[in-house]
Design a protein around this motif. Structure first.
Motif, PDB file in Angstrom:
ATOM      1  N   PRO A  13       4.663  -8.970  17.205  1.00  0.00           N
ATOM      2  CA  PRO A  13       5.916  -8.230  17.016  1.00  0.00           C
ATOM      3  C   PRO A  13       6.531  -8.529  15.648  1.00  0.00           C
ATOM      4  CG  PRO A  13       5.836  -9.158  19.219  1.00  0.00           C
ATOM      5  CD  PRO A  13       4.648  -9.717  18.485  1.00  0.00           C
ATOM      6  N   GLY A  14       7.001  -7.510  14.991  1.00  0.00           N
ATOM      7  CA  GLY A  14       7.634  -7.662  13.687  1.00  0.00           C
ATOM      8  C   GLY A  14       6.694  -7.490  12.514  1.00  0.00           C
ATOM      9  N   VAL A  15       5.406  -7.723  12.737  1.00  0.00           N
ATOM     10  CA  VAL A  15       4.446  -7.642  11.634  1.00  0.00           C
ATOM     11  C   VAL A  15       4.211  -6.200  11.169  1.00  0.00           C
ATOM     12  CG1 VAL A  15       2.057  -8.125  10.917  1.00  0.00           C
ATOM     13  CG2 VAL A  15       3.343  -9.815  12.251  1.00  0.00           C
ATOM     14  N   PRO A  16       4.085  -5.214  12.058  1.00  0.00           N
ATOM     15  CA  PRO A  16       3.825  -3.844  11.584  1.00  0.00           C
ATOM     16  C   PRO A  16       4.869  -3.338  10.594  1.00  0.00           C
ATOM     17  CG  PRO A  16       3.383  -3.985  13.934  1.00  0.00           C
ATOM     18  CD  PRO A  16       4.017  -5.273  13.546  1.00  0.00           C
ATOM     19  N   ALA A  17       6.133  -3.655  10.808  1.00  0.00           N
ATOM     20  CA  ALA A  17       7.173  -3.196   9.884  1.00  0.00           C
ATOM     21  C   ALA A  17       6.994  -3.847   8.518  1.00  0.00           C
ATOM     22  CB  ALA A  17       8.558  -3.510  10.442  1.00  0.00           C
ATOM     23  N   ARG A  18       6.624  -5.120   8.500  1.00  0.00           N
ATOM     24  CA  ARG A  18       6.406  -5.803   7.220  1.00  0.00           C
ATOM     25  C   ARG A  18       5.146  -5.296   6.538  1.00  0.00           C
ATOM     26  NH1 ARG A  18      10.056  -7.704  11.084  1.00  0.00           N
ATOM     27  NH2 ARG A  18      11.488  -9.182  10.074  1.00  0.00           N
ATOM     28  N   ARG A  19       4.127  -4.960   7.330  1.00  0.00           N
ATOM     29  CA  ARG A  19       2.907  -4.390   6.750  1.00  0.00           C
ATOM     30  C   ARG A  19       3.234  -3.046   6.084  1.00  0.00           C
ATOM     31  NH1 ARG A  19      -2.047  -5.902   7.769  1.00  0.00           N
ATOM     32  NH2 ARG A  19      -1.472  -6.933   9.733  1.00  0.00           N
ATOM     33  N   ALA A  20       4.067  -2.247   6.741  1.00  0.00           N
ATOM     34  CA  ALA A  20       4.471  -0.965   6.164  1.00  0.00           C
ATOM     35  C   ALA A  20       5.299  -1.180   4.897  1.00  0.00           C
ATOM     36  CB  ALA A  20       5.262  -0.156   7.179  1.00  0.00           C
ATOM     37  N   ALA A  21       6.168  -2.201   4.898  1.00  0.00           N
ATOM     38  CA  ALA A  21       6.963  -2.496   3.706  1.00  0.00           C
ATOM     39  C   ALA A  21       6.068  -2.876   2.540  1.00  0.00           C
ATOM     40  CB  ALA A  21       7.958  -3.616   4.009  1.00  0.00           C
ATOM     41  N   LEU A  22       5.022  -3.665   2.804  1.00  0.00           N
ATOM     42  CA  LEU A  22       4.080  -4.026   1.756  1.00  0.00           C
ATOM     43  C   LEU A  22       3.380  -2.784   1.208  1.00  0.00           C
ATOM     44  CD1 LEU A  22       1.771  -7.088   1.626  1.00  0.00           C
ATOM     45  CD2 LEU A  22       0.834  -4.848   1.086  1.00  0.00           C
ATOM     46  N   GLN A  23       2.989  -1.883   2.085  1.00  0.00           N
ATOM     47  CA  GLN A  23       2.337  -0.653   1.638  1.00  0.00           C
ATOM     48  C   GLN A  23       3.284   0.211   0.813  1.00  0.00           C
ATOM     49  OE1 GLN A  23       0.748   1.204   5.151  1.00  0.00           O
ATOM     50  NE2 GLN A  23      -0.664  -0.478   5.598  1.00  0.00           N
ATOM     51  N   LEU A  24       4.554   0.215   1.184  1.00  0.00           N
ATOM     52  CA  LEU A  24       5.534   0.973   0.419  1.00  0.00           C
ATOM     53  C   LEU A  24       5.696   0.403  -0.992  1.00  0.00           C
ATOM     54  CD1 LEU A  24       8.335   1.594   3.074  1.00  0.00           C
ATOM     55  CD2 LEU A  24       6.897   3.322   1.991  1.00  0.00           C
ATOM     56  N   LEU A  25       5.814  -0.908  -1.091  1.00  0.00           N
ATOM     57  CA  LEU A  25       5.938  -1.526  -2.407  1.00  0.00           C
ATOM     58  C   LEU A  25       4.693  -1.266  -3.244  1.00  0.00           C
ATOM     59  CD1 LEU A  25       7.617  -4.989  -1.673  1.00  0.00           C
ATOM     60  CD2 LEU A  25       8.663  -2.933  -2.639  1.00  0.00           C
ATOM     61  N   ASP A  26       3.534  -1.345  -2.627  1.00  0.00           N
ATOM     62  CA  ASP A  26       2.288  -1.079  -3.347  1.00  0.00           C
ATOM     63  C   ASP A  26       2.252   0.363  -3.849  1.00  0.00           C
ATOM     64  OD1 ASP A  26      -0.651  -1.889  -3.942  1.00  0.00           O
ATOM     65  OD2 ASP A  26      -0.841  -0.006  -2.818  1.00  0.00           O
ATOM     66  N   ALA A  27       2.700   1.298  -3.010  1.00  0.00           N
ATOM     67  CA  ALA A  27       2.691   2.711  -3.391  1.00  0.00           C
ATOM     68  C   ALA A  27       3.586   2.959  -4.602  1.00  0.00           C
ATOM     69  CB  ALA A  27       3.138   3.574  -2.216  1.00  0.00           C
ATOM     70  N   VAL A  28       4.743   2.299  -4.643  1.00  0.00           N
ATOM     71  CA  VAL A  28       5.679   2.493  -5.749  1.00  0.00           C
ATOM     72  C   VAL A  28       5.203   1.773  -7.005  1.00  0.00           C
ATOM     73  CG1 VAL A  28       8.014   1.993  -6.567  1.00  0.00           C
ATOM     74  CG2 VAL A  28       7.667   2.868  -4.253  1.00  0.00           C
ATOM     75  N   LEU A  29       4.887   0.491  -6.871  1.00  0.00           N
ATOM     76  CA  LEU A  29       4.649  -0.353  -8.034  1.00  0.00           C
ATOM     77  C   LEU A  29       3.248  -0.211  -8.615  1.00  0.00           C
ATOM     78  CD1 LEU A  29       6.433  -3.579  -6.737  1.00  0.00           C
ATOM     79  CD2 LEU A  29       7.333  -1.846  -8.308  1.00  0.00           C
ATOM     80  N   ARG A  30       2.275   0.073  -7.772  1.00  0.00           N
ATOM     81  CA  ARG A  30       0.902   0.158  -8.285  1.00  0.00           C
ATOM     82  C   ARG A  30       0.437   1.598  -8.459  1.00  0.00           C
ATOM     83  NH1 ARG A  30      -4.284   0.066  -6.471  1.00  0.00           N
ATOM     84  NH2 ARG A  30      -3.643   0.144  -4.290  1.00  0.00           N
ATOM     85  N   ARG A  31       0.923   2.500  -7.577  1.00  0.00           N
ATOM     86  CA  ARG A  31       0.450   3.885  -7.645  1.00  0.00           C
ATOM     87  C   ARG A  31       1.481   4.858  -8.182  1.00  0.00           C
ATOM     88  NH1 ARG A  31      -1.245   5.888  -2.319  1.00  0.00           N
ATOM     89  NH2 ARG A  31      -0.054   4.234  -1.278  1.00  0.00           N
ATOM     90  N   GLY A  32       2.711   4.388  -8.389  1.00  0.00           N
ATOM     91  CA  GLY A  32       3.721   5.229  -9.006  1.00  0.00           C
ATOM     92  C   GLY A  32       4.292   6.312  -8.124  1.00  0.00           C
ATOM     93  N   LEU A  33       4.186   6.143  -6.797  1.00  0.00           N
ATOM     94  CA  LEU A  33       4.720   7.143  -5.874  1.00  0.00           C
ATOM     95  C   LEU A  33       6.202   6.892  -5.613  1.00  0.00           C
ATOM     96  CD1 LEU A  33       1.886   7.345  -3.180  1.00  0.00           C
ATOM     97  CD2 LEU A  33       2.210   8.793  -5.202  1.00  0.00           C
ATOM     98  N   ALA A  34       6.909   7.944  -5.256  1.00  0.00           N
ATOM     99  CA  ALA A  34       8.298   7.791  -4.829  1.00  0.00           C
ATOM    100  C   ALA A  34       8.327   7.111  -3.465  1.00  0.00           C
ATOM    101  CB  ALA A  34       8.984   9.150  -4.753  1.00  0.00           C
ATOM    102  N   LEU A  35       9.350   6.302  -3.230  1.00  0.00           N
ATOM    103  CA  LEU A  35       9.445   5.540  -1.987  1.00  0.00           C
ATOM    104  C   LEU A  35       9.439   6.463  -0.776  1.00  0.00           C
ATOM    105  CD1 LEU A  35       9.774   2.659  -0.866  1.00  0.00           C
ATOM    106  CD2 LEU A  35      12.244   2.950  -1.051  1.00  0.00           C
ATOM    107  N   GLU A  36      10.235   7.497  -0.795  1.00  0.00           N
ATOM    108  CA  GLU A  36      10.293   8.412   0.350  1.00  0.00           C
ATOM    109  C   GLU A  36       8.991   9.196   0.508  1.00  0.00           C
ATOM    110  OE1 GLU A  36      13.794  10.800   0.209  1.00  0.00           O
ATOM    111  OE2 GLU A  36      15.118   9.118   0.696  1.00  0.00           O
ATOM    112  N   GLN A  37       8.339   9.483  -0.605  1.00  0.00           N
ATOM    113  CA  GLN A  37       7.058  10.188  -0.550  1.00  0.00           C
ATOM    114  C   GLN A  37       6.000   9.360   0.170  1.00  0.00           C
ATOM    115  OE1 GLN A  37       5.507  11.008  -4.460  1.00  0.00           O
ATOM    116  NE2 GLN A  37       3.610  11.933  -3.710  1.00  0.00           N
ATOM    117  N   ALA A  38       6.069   8.042   0.014  1.00  0.00           N
ATOM    118  CA  ALA A  38       5.064   7.156   0.598  1.00  0.00           C
ATOM    119  C   ALA A  38       5.382   6.747   2.027  1.00  0.00           C
ATOM    120  CB  ALA A  38       4.931   5.896  -0.268  1.00  0.00           C
ATOM    121  N   LEU A  39       6.595   7.033   2.494  1.00  0.00           N
ATOM    122  CA  LEU A  39       7.051   6.489   3.771  1.00  0.00           C
ATOM    123  C   LEU A  39       6.237   6.987   4.959  1.00  0.00           C
ATOM    124  CD1 LEU A  39       9.066   4.753   5.340  1.00  0.00           C
ATOM    125  CD2 LEU A  39      10.637   6.704   5.351  1.00  0.00           C
TER     126      LEU A  39
END
Length: 422
Positions: A13-39
């Motif tokens: 419990p709690g890990v899936p949300a953090r895994r999604a947060a990591l993917q969101l940061l990766d999408a923005v910082l490494r791939r240049g996607l908008a946060l809402e676009q990657a959500l």
């Protein structure tokens, strides 16, 4: 015959949300996607509560990224690579513990499963070092260096201070009112406007189901306000998600709303249905589309870097580069040139961008006027603006994040109203 691959154990419990947060940061910082676009992809399959938590974690980490990284770098013998998963995990754990009120043990235990092997021990050790030291994050947060350098060159010291104060917390909620609504805690900065505290649930407000209002930052509402009421034909170019279309329709215009994104226009259709307003909707690329006849009013809220809405979308602080700003400015120039030919003589053209970059505002206007002698600036009047906000000497309007600080601030915009004389 291949052996069946062992199934990975389900997340605690709690890990899936953090895994999604990591993917969101990766999408923005490494791939240049908008946060809402990657959500949608990052949070696929998550319940609404976890989806919201993942977004909140990623958004707050982006608000405070330079300061989080400074703490991490101060607790490691050698700097971690910017794209190291251990750095991402530490950002997520630290921002929860230091900004979001998550107990330390929960903040670290829910990110360790995101890191394999030796880095797991590193993450645990660095987190412990930082939290035991009593370190805190600065308030207000620090702007990323490239952004601070660019904005300082354009606007000076005060803008940097104001921008850092603006990203310290999510902004208030602005509504454009179609009719009067009794809203507790609301303040009004312009006729037909209401401002409510950040975090207000829109759908639970009185009048929502009846379509008495829609969400729209007050700065974003000014371009359509400058067109005013009318009964002629109006074009809303790059219309989605539709706030300006609703404004023009409620002001009596016969509106045609054009946007290239059918998915984003879906939100406009929903709001038209909810409010009972009407507009013709066209899905088209403005570089190839053209109207059957000139319009009395044309509103071009052009695609841009969106750096002016950084307090609502902190991802722009990290993914927008000078190359993107230049690319957007070139597109704006093409669209503005095309839009100018769709305005009848005596008609109005309003150009706007939610950008803090002069190349997408003041420079764009200068270039346009140099090649379009039929147009002249129709100065923005004081009675069209919130008290404390004024147009520039040339009559155009530059909105900055330090304006109306005591009332909750404004998003950054450049807006100009032009009149076609021939």
């Amino acid at each position: 015959m291949q052996r069946n691959q062992p199934r990975s154990a389900p997340d605690a419990p709690g890990v899936p949300a953090r895994r999604a947060a990591l993917q969101l940061l990766d999408a923005v910082l490494r791939r240049g996607l908008a946060l809402e676009q990657a959500l949608d992809q990052a949070a696929q399959g998550l319940p609404p509560s976890d989806r919201g938590l993942s977004y909140a974690i990623a958004s707050e980490a982006l608000r405070r990224l330079p300061d989080l990284d400074a703490l991490i770098d101060g607790a490691t013998q050698r700097p971690l690579p910017d794209d190291a998963k251990a750095r991402f995990a530490l950002r997520i754990a630290l921002v929860q513990a230091m900004c979001l009120g998550t107990p330390g043990h929960a903040a670290i235990s829910t990110v360790l499963p995101l890191v394999d092997g030796g880095p797991r021990k590193l993450v645990h050790g660095v987190f412990g070092t930082v939290t035991r030291s009593g370190a805190t994050l600065p308030d207000p947060p620090t702007l990323p260096d490239p952004v601070a350098i660019r904005w300082h060159a354009a606007w000076g010291d005060q803008l940097i201070e104001d921008a850092e104060l603006a990203i310290a917390a999510p902004p208030p909620l602005d509504l454009t009112l179609r009719e009067a609504v009794d809203l507790d805690e609301a303040v009004s900065l312009l006729p037909g406007h209401a401002r409510l505290p950040a975090g207000t649930s829109v759908t639970e407000l009185p009048g929502f189901e009846e379509g008495k209002f829609w969400v729209q930052d007050i700065a974003a509402s000014i371009p359509a306000r400058l067109i005013g009421a009318g009964e002629g034909k109006a074009l809303d170019l790059c219309a989605a998600p539709g706030g300006k279309t609703l404004q023009l329709a409620s002001a009596g215009w016969d509106v045609t709303a054009i946007d290239v994104s059918e998915s984003r226009l879906a939100r406009l259709r929903e709001n038209l249905e909810r409010t009972g307003l009407s507009a013709k909707i066209v899905t088209a690329d403005l570089l190839s589309w053209h109207p059957d006849e000139p319009a009395d009013a044309v509103l071009l809220d052009a695609p841009c870097s969106a750096t002016g809405i950084f307090r609502r979308h902190p991802d722009v602080l990290h993914r927008v580069r000078p190359s993107l700003i230049k690319e957007m400015a070139e597109l704006q120039g093409k669209l503005l040139h095309r839009a100018s030919s769709w305005v009848r003589p005596g008609g109005t053209l309003v150009f706007a961008t939610c950008s803090l970059e002069p190349l997408e505002g003041e420079v764009q206007l200068e270039r346009f006027l140099a090649h379009h002698s039929a147009f002249a600036i129709d100065p923005v009047r004081a009675d069209e603006l919130p008290a404390g906000v004024a147009a520039g000497a040339d009559g155009s309007l530059r909105l900055l994040p330090g304006m109306l600080a005591e009332q909750g601030r404004l998003d950054g915009f450049f807006i100009v109203r032009l009149r076609r004389n021939a």
